[in-house]
Design an enzyme around this catalytic site. Sequence first.
Site: not given
Ligand code: AMP
Length: 138
Positions: A29, A85, A92, A98, A100
């Site tokens: 992340d 999420n 989300q 995805h 975590h």
């Molecule tokens: P969510 O809130 O469960 O949708 O989590 C999305 C996650 O994606 C967040 O923790 C972000 O920090 C992560 N994220 C967004 N863009 C990128 C990226 N380009 N590379 C890696 N992680 C990312």
Amino acid sequence: MSCIFCRIVGGEIPAEVVASDLENVAFLDVQPLADGHVLVVPRAHVAAIEDLEPAAADALFRMVQRLAGPVRQALDAAGTTIGINNGGATGQTVPHVHVHIIPRWPDDGAGSVHTIFPRHTTRRLPDVATAIRRAAAA
Ligand code: AMP
Ligand code: ZN
């Protein structure tokens, strides 16, 4: 292709990939909640876990299970919090499934999954169970 995770899967934008297989890519992340915060994403673009093909869901959880130990060991962690999420209402932000995987240590200041919720319920357990059984059987 506008989905950021599809672009990572396709190699269009960089990511710290830690594992991949035919069905999934796992990478760090970019805004980690803790050192070693990994995201496991299916290669297929699907927003919600319930829309994954069964084989893709199997493969996704298998990758999560495969990485849980190495993530813990690599970061010398005591455990991992693993979560999804699932839907905009849950927080989300990227509409591509995805998982975590977040390493945890004693006294790291984070809570358990239970701490997300204010424990607000209004319905009796048997009624809720009946409703879910009916929906699952449909
Ligand atoms: P969510 O809130 O469960 O949708 O989590 C999305 C996650 O994606 C967040 O923790 C972000 O920090 C992560 N994220 C967004 N863009 C990128 C990226 N380009 N590379 C890696 N992680 C990312
Ligand atoms: Zn996508």
